[in-house]
Write an enzyme that holds these catalytic residues in place. Structure first.
Site, PDB file in Angstrom:
ATOM      1  N   GLU A   1      -9.815   6.515   4.012  1.00 28.53           N
ATOM      2  CA  GLU A   1      -9.513   7.142   2.725  1.00 28.53           C
ATOM      3  C   GLU A   1     -10.717   7.218   1.776  1.00 28.53           C
ATOM      4  O   GLU A   1     -10.893   8.230   1.109  1.00 28.53           O
ATOM      5  CB  GLU A   1      -8.359   6.399   2.031  1.00 28.53           C
ATOM      6  CG  GLU A   1      -7.108   6.280   2.868  1.00 28.53           C
ATOM      7  CD  GLU A   1      -6.427   7.617   3.153  1.00 28.53           C
ATOM      8  OE1 GLU A   1      -6.615   8.574   2.383  1.00 28.53           O
ATOM      9  OE2 GLU A   1      -5.702   7.699   4.159  1.00 28.53           O
TER      10      GLU A   1
ATOM     11  N   ILE B   1       0.867  -1.179   0.000  1.00 31.24           N
ATOM     12  CA  ILE B   1       0.000   0.000   0.000  1.00 31.24           C
ATOM     13  C   ILE B   1       0.903   1.227   0.000  1.00 31.24           C
ATOM     14  O   ILE B   1       1.737   1.386   0.893  1.00 31.24           O
ATOM     15  CB  ILE B   1      -0.923   0.011   1.230  1.00 31.24           C
ATOM     16  CG1 ILE B   1      -1.812  -1.228   1.227  1.00 31.24           C
ATOM     17  CG2 ILE B   1      -1.755   1.298   1.272  1.00 31.24           C
ATOM     18  CD1 ILE B   1      -2.525  -1.492   2.541  1.00 31.24           C
ATOM     19  N   PHE B   2       0.751   2.081  -1.018  1.00 33.42           N
ATOM     20  CA  PHE B   2       1.596   3.264  -1.146  1.00 33.42           C
ATOM     21  C   PHE B   2       0.920   4.475  -0.520  1.00 33.42           C
ATOM     22  O   PHE B   2      -0.221   4.805  -0.838  1.00 33.42           O
ATOM     23  CB  PHE B   2       1.890   3.556  -2.623  1.00 33.42           C
ATOM     24  CG  PHE B   2       2.737   4.784  -2.828  1.00 33.42           C
ATOM     25  CD1 PHE B   2       4.068   4.800  -2.450  1.00 33.42           C
ATOM     26  CD2 PHE B   2       2.201   5.926  -3.402  1.00 33.42           C
ATOM     27  CE1 PHE B   2       4.857   5.932  -2.638  1.00 33.42           C
ATOM     28  CE2 PHE B   2       2.978   7.064  -3.598  1.00 33.42           C
ATOM     29  CZ  PHE B   2       4.305   7.063  -3.219  1.00 33.42           C
TER      30      PHE B   2
END
Length: 192
Positions: free
Chosen positions: A95, A15-16
């Protein structure tokens, strides 16, 4: 793209993070690496009426804008086993639900020699999002960041922690957008 489509048949996931995730992931992970993704630039063009602002004064947080020759530095977190489902459940609320971000699969390039790229999940807010604020002058963005506060704290903290991450973890990288907003916000903040 849905996270489930990206992780189908995988026991691990990268996960960036390029905003608050670089200094506050708030999920368990196996490991992390500093690096970058290509084809995107980081911009303070997304509004936040939960974490760093409210309905009357939304804060500004970063999103990614497509640009062929750009790259954005951040941190990729590797999650494995039960961490995959737990992190995606948490990030969906943080998010997607609260932030309006969509997910994409990107190639992440770890910093350092002899590092192979890995596919990573990234959260991006697009212009279709109702909280998308789009471009503004450095001074306008700075003025907004200097005064906004949300449930996770002051908007200026978000900005300063992101700038600090870049200076400590990627000192060779010049992020003009980030650093010019930081400088303008500090001038605005100390003047008021």
């Amino acid at each position: 793209m849905k996270p489930q489509d990206i992780i189908a048949g995988k026991s691990s996931l990268w996960i960036f993070g390029y905003g608050s995730l670089v200094w506050k992931p708030d999920f368990n992970f196996k490991g992390s690496k500093v690096g970058y993704i290509k084809g995107y630039k980081r911009r303070f063009w997304h509004g936040d009426n939960f974490h760093r602002g409210d309905d009357s004064m939304p804060g500004r947080v970063v999103t990614l804008i497509e640009e062929d020759d750009a790259c954005t530095w951040g941190v990729a977190f590797e999650v494995t086993g039960s961490q995959v489902e737990e992190s995606l459940k948490y990030l969906n609320v943080r998010e997607a639900v609260r932030g309006g971000y969509l997910t994409e699969a990107v190639d992440f390039f770890p910093k350092g020699k002899n590092q192979s790229p890995v596919q990573a999940l990234v959260y991006i807010a697009t212009a279709d999002n109702p909280m998308y604020m789009g471009p503004a002058s450095t001074e306008e963005i700075a003025a907004q960041i200097a005064v906004c506060k949300g449930k996770s704290g002051f908007n200026i903290e978000y900005l300063l922690r992101l700038a600090e991450f870049m200076r400590l973890s990627c000192p060779e990288v010049e992020d003009n957008h980030l650093f010019s907003i930081e400088a303008a916000t500090l001038i605005f903040f100390t003047a008021s």
